[in-house]
Write an enzyme that holds these catalytic residues in place. Sequence first.
Site, PDB file in Angstrom:
ATOM      1  N   ASP A  99     -10.962 -25.511   6.418  1.00  0.00           N
ATOM      2  CA  ASP A  99     -11.991 -26.500   6.737  1.00  0.00           C
ATOM      3  C   ASP A  99     -11.462 -27.878   6.365  1.00  0.00           C
ATOM      4  O   ASP A  99     -10.981 -28.082   5.245  1.00  0.00           O
ATOM      5  CB  ASP A  99     -13.268 -26.207   5.945  1.00  0.00           C
ATOM      6  CG  ASP A  99     -14.518 -26.314   6.798  1.00  0.00           C
ATOM      7  OD1 ASP A  99     -14.634 -27.332   7.509  1.00  0.00           O
ATOM      8  OD2 ASP A  99     -15.360 -25.416   6.765  1.00  0.00           O
ATOM      9  N   ASP A 201     -14.702 -30.882  10.145  1.00  0.00           N
ATOM     10  CA  ASP A 201     -16.096 -31.100   9.764  1.00  0.00           C
ATOM     11  C   ASP A 201     -16.547 -32.524  10.076  1.00  0.00           C
ATOM     12  O   ASP A 201     -15.820 -33.486   9.815  1.00  0.00           O
ATOM     13  CB  ASP A 201     -16.236 -30.841   8.259  1.00  0.00           C
ATOM     14  CG  ASP A 201     -17.636 -31.040   7.741  1.00  0.00           C
ATOM     15  OD1 ASP A 201     -18.481 -30.162   7.975  1.00  0.00           O
ATOM     16  OD2 ASP A 201     -17.891 -32.088   7.104  1.00  0.00           O
ATOM     17  N   GLU A 258     -16.194 -29.954  14.914  1.00  0.00           N
ATOM     18  CA  GLU A 258     -17.654 -29.979  14.783  1.00  0.00           C
ATOM     19  C   GLU A 258     -18.090 -31.310  15.388  1.00  0.00           C
ATOM     20  O   GLU A 258     -18.186 -32.319  14.700  1.00  0.00           O
ATOM     21  CB  GLU A 258     -18.089 -29.870  13.320  1.00  0.00           C
ATOM     22  CG  GLU A 258     -19.601 -29.780  13.184  1.00  0.00           C
ATOM     23  CD  GLU A 258     -20.103 -29.978  11.761  1.00  0.00           C
ATOM     24  OE1 GLU A 258     -21.159 -29.422  11.427  1.00  0.00           O
ATOM     25  OE2 GLU A 258     -19.447 -30.698  10.985  1.00  0.00           O
ATOM     26  N   HIS A 333     -22.330 -21.358   8.639  1.00  0.00           N
ATOM     27  CA  HIS A 333     -22.845 -21.613   7.291  1.00  0.00           C
ATOM     28  C   HIS A 333     -23.969 -22.633   7.261  1.00  0.00           C
ATOM     29  O   HIS A 333     -24.620 -22.791   6.228  1.00  0.00           O
ATOM     30  CB  HIS A 333     -21.702 -22.097   6.396  1.00  0.00           C
ATOM     31  CG  HIS A 333     -21.123 -23.405   6.854  1.00  0.00           C
ATOM     32  ND1 HIS A 333     -20.343 -23.510   7.989  1.00  0.00           N
ATOM     33  CD2 HIS A 333     -21.236 -24.657   6.365  1.00  0.00           C
ATOM     34  CE1 HIS A 333     -19.996 -24.767   8.164  1.00  0.00           C
ATOM     35  NE2 HIS A 333     -20.517 -25.489   7.190  1.00  0.00           N
ATOM     36  N   ASP A 334     -24.189 -23.348   8.364  1.00  0.00           N
ATOM     37  CA  ASP A 334     -25.234 -24.369   8.436  1.00  0.00           C
ATOM     38  C   ASP A 334     -26.463 -23.912   9.220  1.00  0.00           C
ATOM     39  O   ASP A 334     -27.371 -24.709   9.441  1.00  0.00           O
ATOM     40  CB  ASP A 334     -24.689 -25.639   9.112  1.00  0.00           C
ATOM     41  CG  ASP A 334     -23.777 -26.437   8.201  1.00  0.00           C
ATOM     42  OD1 ASP A 334     -23.892 -26.314   6.964  1.00  0.00           O
ATOM     43  OD2 ASP A 334     -22.938 -27.200   8.727  1.00  0.00           O
TER      44      ASP A 334
END
Length: 561
Positions: A99, A201, A258, A333-334
């Site tokens: 990440d 991210d 993302e 995860h979000d």
Amino acid sequence: MAKTKWWQNSIAYQVYPRSFQDTNNDGIGDIGGIIERLDYLKSLGINILWISPIYKSPMVDMGYDIADYQAIDPQFGTMADFDRLSAECDKRGIKIVMDLVINHTSDQHDWFKKALADKNSKYRNYYIFKKTTNGKVPNNWRSIFGGSTWTEVPGEPGTYYFHTFARQQPDLNWENSVLRHEIYDMINWWLDKGVSGYRCDAITHLKKDLDWASLEPDGNDGLVAVIKKGQNRPGIDFFLEELKRETFDKYDAVTIGEAYGVPDEDLPKYIGEDGYFSMIFDFSYLNIEVKNVDEWYQGRSNWTISDLKKTIFDSQKSIENAHGISANVLENHDQPRTLSKLIVKKEHQTPTAAKALATMYYFLPGVPFIYQGQEVGMKNMQRKTISEFNDVSTINNYQMALREGYSEDDALELVNYKSRDNARTPMQWDSSKYAGFSGVKPWLSMGTDRKGIDVADEKNNDESVLTFYRNLAVLRNDIQFHETIISGNLFEIVDVPEDVVGYKRETDSQTLTILVNLSNEEQEIKLMNPGLIVCSNISVDDNNVGGIYILKPFQAIVINE
């Protein structure tokens, strides 16, 4: 078969390390736990492993607030543990994707601490500081986690630093070339260590409007969403082009952006033939259930299956027009658990429905990403008080809801539904007290809907969600179907019932038809060219009468015409 890049043939799996597997009984998952479960991951056909942040961090935002990009946080292990993980992945043909969080750091990063300690140091320009003389913050922008994007510097009245997210996550100043090249050196350091790429991210937040102007408020707090001035803004192209040129282009790296807020007309720049990234995540249908993705306390949307279909196929068409590849997801995860989100009534949230959703997204063009626990059909948790939540975004949304006049009960209902903690409850390996995740109480309480939903219960059950995901991988890699699934053209089937998602994947020599009934009623579909059912989430006889297929409630089938 058309020439493809190595990652196009992959199946990816996201591990949230903190909740995956604890091997030292401290209640927190660790790198050793990932190593311990690699054979399990391989059994799912996985060849890309995306690991959420394991860097040194104070964990205000669970690792997305990085204090040292080149150190492993002790709660996850050591760099030697990471090197062992890398070696074990190599043995199994699994590529590691890290990440990459470069919009901001933790306020505990040495750069930021030095910036606060000496306003004349070079590090002051690594971040965004502004001064005012009227006792007010520089503008009325609202952070994504709530409240102002500005926090006053301790001991410097009238001086503020900027943060798109929490105040403990100061944004890096991407206008500073020196800072940018320090970031590039760090990225290349990891690539030289052997990681195969990055999930990038919050990447569309790197560029901010440099007028720093206030806008008309869009809430009762007098603030305006920061995304209007700090997401996908003019000038971001320069940063993304340089980032790619100085890092990813030097390696055969896979990158997944993302990339919220990118308009369709810009997609070729992001994922076209020479785009900034290999893929971007398609969030269009992940957030269909809320009115506002950042301020989801505003409540649920009144979406329908027709809306879901339109969103999926519009997104796929845009990606196709950009000559790009999608990273297809149901969960991350979000996000709350997809079974609890897209299957509205609790009594319908069954293994059959979980398998239907898997079929719906797995055969779309692009690379399927599986989030830990999705493959066993994990569901949302239920919490009774806000004190039971850990997630900073959840707590802030709860507080914003209260400020907007919601009752405590209504605010709690909203955050239970959408909280990121839903995806972060410990992985369910078995039916024991702590689900085989740990021998002690985990850092986050267990899920509250667990019966029959774990690896031990499902691994030898031919009808389980886990077995179905394993079979999907076998089908994807079957030489008979591989080219069509990887490279076949996509055609939506429009003449199907409203609650059925239907599409075809076609090559010159083969057509696969995917039909997914997302209702609790039987649905009838007539096909001009009936064929052999090669995948079904319900055991059925492979027969049809005159090309008419009767789909049972939540049945999904794949037909080889």
